[in-house]
Write an enzyme that holds these catalytic residues in place. Structure first.
Site, PDB file in Angstrom:
ATOM      1  N   ARG A 122      18.537   4.912 -55.514  1.00  0.00           N
ATOM      2  CA  ARG A 122      18.850   5.505 -57.082  1.00  0.00           C
ATOM      3  C   ARG A 122      17.588   4.806 -57.765  1.00  0.00           C
ATOM      4  O   ARG A 122      17.782   3.731 -57.690  1.00  0.00           O
ATOM      5  CB  ARG A 122      20.214   5.534 -58.474  1.00  0.00           C
ATOM      6  CG  ARG A 122      20.976   5.444 -58.048  1.00  0.00           C
ATOM      7  CD  ARG A 122      21.557   7.486 -58.388  1.00  0.00           C
ATOM      8  NE  ARG A 122      22.415   7.731 -57.758  1.00  0.00           N
ATOM      9  CZ  ARG A 122      22.467   8.677 -56.520  1.00  0.00           C
ATOM     10  NH1 ARG A 122      21.302   8.944 -55.801  1.00  0.00           N
ATOM     11  NH2 ARG A 122      23.827   9.944 -56.358  1.00  0.00           N
ATOM     12  N   HIS A 169      13.011  12.746 -52.396  1.00  0.00           N
ATOM     13  CA  HIS A 169      14.320  12.616 -52.904  1.00  0.00           C
ATOM     14  C   HIS A 169      15.602  13.344 -51.132  1.00  0.00           C
ATOM     15  O   HIS A 169      15.473  14.047 -51.712  1.00  0.00           O
ATOM     16  CB  HIS A 169      14.857  13.222 -53.601  1.00  0.00           C
ATOM     17  CG  HIS A 169      15.992  12.551 -53.969  1.00  0.00           C
ATOM     18  ND1 HIS A 169      16.192  12.184 -55.508  1.00  0.00           N
ATOM     19  CD2 HIS A 169      17.256  12.362 -54.185  1.00  0.00           C
ATOM     20  CE1 HIS A 169      17.775  12.285 -55.392  1.00  0.00           C
ATOM     21  NE2 HIS A 169      17.859  12.302 -54.498  1.00  0.00           N
TER      22      HIS A 169
END
Length: 310
Positions: free
Chosen positions: A225, A273
């Site tokens: 994250r 990502h």
């Protein structure tokens, strides 16, 4: 009586998931109604993604559970209108994808591949890398993804230390926990992989103080994250040479703004990502299995602890 399942995610995912969910629910022997539009007071389960638009769960008075398509639940865990169990996505396809990505980038750093791929300057420097047992790897976060990555790296022979909030026991992995364990884990990590959840307790886990604990020149890999890292502190550590390089897949703002200093920094690799994606075929089966468990009166799998946020 029919089990009513609402699909709440981006519209383009509906034609992908519909046949997969129907197949899984049929195989489970359930009488069901699956749709993207069901009267709220008739819904039993919601197959959910936070970007699908549903934010208020109060009208869903018959709701038994929300089954997330995402591994991360920080965008829903604090929703006060959600009072039923929330299950996060733990899917072997997602886990395998993350393991492959982590192992690939650890090996890239371990073998010094960037130097040979990007620097073809005619200078012959026959520096061979150490063998895996001589390379110290640290995995921060030993949930399903972190444990799988740690096991895979240990199988390859790496010296693997894992850290988690609470004590864990993983064969072949040195497991540490708590504040003292974190300092010990960081102090010996030549390559560190972040796979912690995004919670108030994990924000800026890597900051100026903790980055200084790492051996000089350590490499950082973050597919977990974005908020796990204090960006300013990392840039400062990269500029000073305290950190040798960082490979970052997740960020506080996504897509990463084009003017962000990470893009142009010579010691940063940005990936968009992509470390791991939810695989519809395997994710749909996980969802269907949990609905079948709920209808059979069995405990749901992968239920989120709302106090901890994961």
């Amino acid at each position: 009586m029919s089990v009513n399942v609402l699909f709440s995610a981006r519209p383009e995912l509906w034609p992908v998931y519909q046949p997969l969910l129907e197949k899984g629910l049929n195989q489970a022997g359930l009488n069901f109604h699956l749709a993207t539009d069901i009267e709220p007071d008739q819904v039993d389960y919601i197959v959910y993604a936070p970007n699908g638009g549903l934010l208020d769960f109060a009208p869903y008075t018959r709701l038994k559970a929300v089954l997330s398509l995402w591994a991360g639940v920080e965008n829903i865990a604090g929703n006060e209108t959600l009072t039923v169990p929330l299950a996060r996505m733990v899917d072997h396809g997602l886990t395998q994808g993350m393991t492959e990505w982590v192992v690939g980038h650890v090996l890239r750093y371990h073998l010094g591949m960037d130097q040979h791929i990007t620097v073809q300057d005619g200078v012959w420097i026959p520096d061979a890398p150490p063998l895996a047992p001589e390379r110290r790897i640290c995995i921060l976060g030993l949930g399903a993804l972190g444990e799988a990555a740690a096991r895979a790296l240990a199988t390859l022979g790496f010296d693997v230390t894992g850290w988690s909030r609470t004590a864990k026991d993983i064969p072949g992995v040195r497991c540490l926990h708590g504040d003292t364990g974190l300092r010990a884990a960081l102090s010996q990590a030549e390559i560190i992989v972040l796979l912690l959840p995004d919670t108030p307790a994990t924000t800026n886990t890597l900051n100026a103080e903790t980055l200084a604990l790492l051996p000089k020149g350590a490499r950082i890999i973050n597919p977990g994250r974005g908020p796990l890292i204090d960006d300013d502190a990392l840039l400062s550590a990269l500029n000073s040479g305290q950190i040798g390089h960082a490979t970052l897949d997740v960020f506080r703002v996504e897509p990463l703004p084009t003017d962000h200093p990470y893009w142009a920094h010579p010691k940063v690799t940005v990936t968009p990502h992509i470390a791991s994606e939810t695989r519809p075929a395997t994710a749909a089966q996980v969802i269907c299995d949990n609905i079948a468990r709920g209808e059979a009166g069995k405990p749901l799998l992968n239920v989120v602890n709302r106090d901890l946020g994961y």
